[in-house]
Design an enzyme around this catalytic site. Structure first.
Site, PDB file in Angstrom:
ATOM      1  N   CYS A 119      -2.337   9.320   2.680  1.00 38.87           N
ATOM      2  CA  CYS A 119      -1.946   8.895   1.644  1.00 38.87           C
ATOM      3  C   CYS A 119      -2.677   9.113   0.157  1.00 38.87           C
ATOM      4  O   CYS A 119      -2.564   9.042  -0.769  1.00 38.87           O
ATOM      5  CB  CYS A 119      -1.554   7.182   1.549  1.00 38.87           C
ATOM      6  N   GLU A 128       0.929  -1.107   0.095  1.00 40.80           N
ATOM      7  CA  GLU A 128      -0.172   0.014   0.079  1.00 40.80           C
ATOM      8  C   GLU A 128       0.888   1.307  -0.191  1.00 40.80           C
ATOM      9  O   GLU A 128       1.422   1.758   0.951  1.00 40.80           O
ATOM     10  CB  GLU A 128      -0.909   0.085   1.273  1.00 40.80           C
TER      11      GLU A 128
END
Length: 477
Positions: free
Chosen positions: A264, A230
């Site tokens: 993010c 990720e």
């Protein structure tokens, strides 16, 4: 996550020290033996462990929120809604559906296998490693842990050393409620991370930077360990001339400056139609004031940068001549005010890496096709946002751009749906989780064909006569 320093740690390319390597290998073997014993297989066991995890979070909730405040100056509202509360909701959702997910899945069987039935069994990998980042230091280890538990795995949790107070609370919480042969927390810096990623694990789940993700993947290749990455990237936000600008300004400013920009999936930059650029910038400036007041430094709802290294990196991205709001910082306080940079070009330094902080560059475009081509020529982003009221524009953009996930007329919120897989594509990551996708990610799908003993197609066995070949040719046409 940031391509520069947004990683939980920076493991070196070197092999870990032998003593640390041995101790971690022993932990991995103990966990593998525990899973191989069958203890984690029953669904009832997994449900009890999820309930135990929920109880542990409830008991440590106050300390978790205090630790988030100490490490990131995270407001209690954000700490609860984006970390603790999200974990509760994730546990609730998985517990509600786990029995159904865990049943062997019967699938169709080709006619060539007449008399047979086909099934998919989901089984745990074994000892799994979860490496978390600093920006959501609680949620981004607990949510993958929920997936690992639900699938019947054991887990080693490595919190970020950049958020030491959260790391300590996680270690105490999981250490008190779970046996180390099942769930183990290993704290530490680069040496610990390096030892972990070189260990003979069964699965690695990493959240962090692209650069460190490559190191993790290379280390995992030594033992052919499957990896979920990720990562991140520069997530665009397009605002066209038919967008609701008031709504766009509110939702962009919220998504960008949530957690002080250290998210993010935050909109990394805004690409707005030239005809409405000035109006959008004015509305975003007003929205910052509405959210955080005249002096965001005094706002209890605005956090801080995680450390001095990150603060210095972010300050280095500023071009004072292009700052139209914010840009003020205090190294001692790790404060960087919510900042908008206008008239930014693709060549500016702020556009060369993921910002991962409270700086919002604004670029404009005249031709949407040109804008989409500019985005397409760059690495695939983790998130993508579009503000428009034009259905044709929406359809065109969604079909033209490759990205991990995103929203139309909103930011960030796709992240919190258990019905949507969350993950990247290309350099922004591989694999996905959340809800059922977490369970699937931490499960190996084992295919089984069960054949009848009463039906035997003898023509498939040697000797292969011309008649048999003729029959098989006809069958497979």
């Amino acid at each position: 996550m940031s391509q520069t320093e947004h990683a939980t740690q920076t493991p070196t390319e070197l092999q870990p020290t032998q003593s640390l390597d041995r101790s971690i290998a022993e932990v991995v073997r103990a966990q593998q033996h525990f899973v191989q014993s069958g203890a984690t297989r029953p669904v009832d066991f997994r449900l009890r462990q999820l309930e135990r995890l929920k109880t542990a979070i409830q008991r440590f909730e106050t300390r978790i929120l205090e630790a988030l405040q100490r490490d990131l100056r995270k407001p209690e509202f954000e700490g609860y809604s984006t970390e603790v509360g999200y974990a509760y909701d994730s546990i609730r959702y998985v517990m509600k559906h786990l029995r159904r997910w865990a049943k062997p899945e019967r699938v169709r069987t080709p006619l060539a296998h007449i008399g047979s039935s086909s099934y998919i069994y989901r089984e745990p990998y074994g000892s799994t490693l979860i490496i978390g980042p600093f920006n959501y230091p609680f949620m981004l280890v607990i949510d993958p842990l929920i997936g690992a538990i639900s699938a019947g795995n054991a887990a080693i949790v490595k919190p970020s050393e950049y958020t030491p107070h959260v790391s300590r609370v996680i270690a105490e919480m999981l250490g008190e409620y779970f046996e180390p042969d099942y769930i183990r927390v290993i704290e530490g810096g680069p040496e610990a991370t390096s030892a972990l990623i070189h260990a003979p694990l069964d699965f690695i789940f990493f959240t962090g930077s692209i650069r460190v993700g490559k190191i993790v993947m290379a280390a995992a290749a030594e033992h052919l360990v499957p990896v979920i990455l990720e990562l991140g990237g520069k997530s665009p936000c397009i605002v066209d001339q038919e967008a609701d600008l008031d709504l766009a300004a509110q939702r962009i400013v919220w998504g960008k400056f949530l957690n002080t920009g250290q998210t993010c999936v935050a909109p990394d930059y805004v690409l707005v139609h030239e005809s409405v650029r000035a109006e959008l910038v004015a509305k975003m400036k007003a929205q910052i004031k509405a959210f955080y007041g005249e002096d965001p430094r005094q706002s209890p709802d605005y956090g801080r940068i995680v450390n001095e290294q990150q603060w210095s990196r972010l300050m280095g991205l500023l071009e004072p001549s292009k700052v139209v709001v914010g840009g003020d910082g205090d190294r001692e306080d790790l404060y960087l005010g919510p900042t908008i940079m206008d008239n930014v070009s693709w060549e500016d330094s702020v556009m060369q890496e993921e910002i991962f902080g409270p700086i919002l560059p604004v670029l404009d475009y005249r031709d949407l096709d040109v804008a989409l081509r500019e985005i397409g020529e760059r690495p695939k982003p983790l998130a993508f946002y579009l503000f428009t009221s034009n259905a044709a524009t929406e359809r065109k953009v969604m079909e033209s751009v490759s990205f991990g996930g995103g929203c139309v007329n909103d930011t960030v919120m796709h992240l919190v749906s258990p019905y949507l897989p969350f993950g990247g594509v290309g350099s922004s990551g591989m694999g996905a989780y959340h809800g059922r996708y977490s369970y699937e990610t931490f499960s190996h799908r084992k295919s089984v064909l069960k054949k009848s003993t009463r039906v035997n197609l003898s023509f498939i066995y040697p000797p292969y006569t011309a008649g048999k070949l003729k029959l098989i040719r006809r069958f497979f046409k």
